[in-house]
Design a protein around this motif. Structure first.
Motif, PDB file in Angstrom:
ATOM      1  N   ALA A 151       0.853  -1.208   0.000  1.00 28.21           N
ATOM      2  CA  ALA A 151       0.000   0.000   0.000  1.00 28.21           C
ATOM      3  C   ALA A 151       0.886   1.254   0.000  1.00 28.21           C
ATOM      4  N   PHE A 152       1.996   1.192   0.723  1.00 28.94           N
ATOM      5  CA  PHE A 152       2.980   2.288   0.741  1.00 28.94           C
ATOM      6  C   PHE A 152       3.509   2.529  -0.675  1.00 28.94           C
ATOM      7  N   ALA A 204       5.438   7.157   4.137  1.00 28.71           N
ATOM      8  CA  ALA A 204       6.032   6.384   5.240  1.00 28.71           C
ATOM      9  C   ALA A 204       5.285   6.654   6.543  1.00 28.71           C
ATOM     10  N   ALA A 205       4.980   7.925   6.800  1.00 26.01           N
ATOM     11  CA  ALA A 205       4.238   8.269   8.026  1.00 26.01           C
ATOM     12  C   ALA A 205       2.862   7.604   8.001  1.00 26.01           C
ATOM     13  N   ALA A 206       2.232   7.621   6.842  1.00 30.97           N
ATOM     14  CA  ALA A 206       0.908   6.983   6.719  1.00 30.97           C
ATOM     15  C   ALA A 206       1.024   5.474   6.922  1.00 30.97           C
ATOM     16  N   ALA A 207       2.076   4.881   6.403  1.00 32.05           N
ATOM     17  CA  ALA A 207       2.273   3.427   6.518  1.00 32.05           C
ATOM     18  C   ALA A 207       2.526   3.027   7.969  1.00 32.05           C
ATOM     19  N   LEU A 221      12.688   4.662   7.578  1.00 31.81           N
ATOM     20  CA  LEU A 221      11.509   5.370   7.069  1.00 31.81           C
ATOM     21  C   LEU A 221      10.307   5.156   7.973  1.00 31.81           C
ATOM     22  N   PHE A 222      10.080   3.905   8.374  1.00 32.85           N
ATOM     23  CA  PHE A 222       9.014   3.653   9.350  1.00 32.85           C
ATOM     24  C   PHE A 222       9.199   2.282   9.977  1.00 32.85           C
ATOM     25  N   SER A 223       8.498   2.106  11.080  1.00 35.37           N
ATOM     26  CA  SER A 223       8.619   0.871  11.838  1.00 35.37           C
ATOM     27  C   SER A 223       7.233   0.460  12.314  1.00 35.37           C
TER      28      SER A 223
END
Ligand code: PCA
Length: 319
Positions: free
Chosen positions: A40-41, A251-254, A133-135
């Protein structure tokens, strides 16, 4: 000068920008919520950049084995990748904090631990030219076996599937025999008798169809480990500003979406286990006390190896 300026501008706008194509490996299979989340990202990045950056997800370790993904991003064989953060604990114990038993056992604790751990992780990854980027956390980890486990003694001698050094240590301290097996290989490892017990999330248990090869599950909720998505900093810096922003926003949304997915899976996948005939039972006080004693020992061992930065992060979390 002006004579040349116009034709050049026309040429630039008339030439369609070449789409940047990025490969993104992950160790986990297509039914894993993390994989669905990074797909989705990728879709979002493609949409927002008007096709300017196309990220292709390669699932189930198909492009690189799990243990090589971080270094593949580091050496720019791929610009971006996902892996299980605590597999880097052999490089620095700070990476392994989220896999310490009974240190952080809820999503709230896990978020608090990540807030304390993140600056140290960022600093360590930056020295390798990598940027997180994200976790996203997995659901809390539970115990899967072929019979009810009443105390740690019942784990003695079992061939135990492990996915990182911490779980290997945990199994060993419980008197079990750890065997490293990647998530996509779980069904085969059980069916061939290589392993006979495991600790993992309801997600991975259900996605592995644990009911085909074992019968009991107890949510000991011992830790809430995380996946991390990292990008090579030079690759990121090579993107134009608008594309960089698209990546960071997606990334923040993911990160937020992944957390929601993880929370939803905790109950849904536990129910799936029960619906398929697995006996889901609460851990006995005896079992919990025995597992906690192992956790205490492991934290002592962790402290003995941890850097000052890692110890400060632990102190900040425990404050
Ligand atoms: N599933 C992955 C990591 C943690 C989890 O819940 C696995 O078992 O490999």
């Amino acid at each position: 000068m002006l004579r040349f300026a116009l034709p050049l501008a026309v040429l630039l706008t008339a030439t369609p920008a070449l789409a940047e194509k990025w490969d993104m490996p992950t160790p986990y299979g297509d039914t894993t919520f993390h994989t669905q989340n990074i797909r989705a990202f990728a879709d979002e990045v493609k949409t927002v950049t008007g096709g300017g950056l196309e990220v292709t997800v390669h699932s189930a370790g198909s492009l690189f084995p799990h243990g090589e993904i971080k270094n593949a991003v580091r050496s720019r064989q791929v610009p971006m990748g996902e892996f299980f953060l605590s597999t880097l604990a052999n490089e620095d114990p700070a990476f392994g904090m989220d896999s310490q038993p009974f240190l952080a056992t809820s999503y709230d604790d896990a978020a608090k631990l990540w807030a304390a751990q993140r600056p140290v992780v960022e600093k360590l990854l930056a020295t390798q030219g990598l940027m997180p980027l994200f976790s996203v956390p997995w659901p809390a980890q539970g115990l899967y076996t072929k019979a009810e486990i009443k105390s740690v003694d019942d784990l003695n001698g079992l061939r135990f599937r492990a996915y990182n050094a911490a779980l290997e240590e945990f199994a060993t301290l419980a008197g079990a025999a750890p065997v490293q097996v990647e998530a996509p290989d779980i069904p085969q490892a059980f069916s061939t008798g290589q392993v006979e017990a495991m600790i993992t999330s309801p997600s991975t248990g259900a996605n592995s169809k644990a009911w085909d090869f074992l019968s009991h599950y107890t949510p000991i909720n011992a830790w809430v480990p995380k996946n991390i998505v990292v990008v090579n900093k030079r690759s990121f810096d090579g993107l134009d500003a608008a594309t960089q922003k698209a990546v960071l926003d997606a990334a923040a949304a993911a990160e937020a979406r992944g957390l929601e997915m993880s929370m939803a899976e905790t109950d849904a996948k536990t129910k799936e286990l029960a619906d398929n005939g697995i006996t889901v039972y609460p851990p006995s006080a005896d079992l919990v006390a025995g597992l906690q004693a192992i956790g205490d020992k492991m934290l002592d061992n962790w402290m003995a190896k941890a850097s000052d930065d890692a110890k400060s992060a632990l102190a900040a979390y425990q404050k």
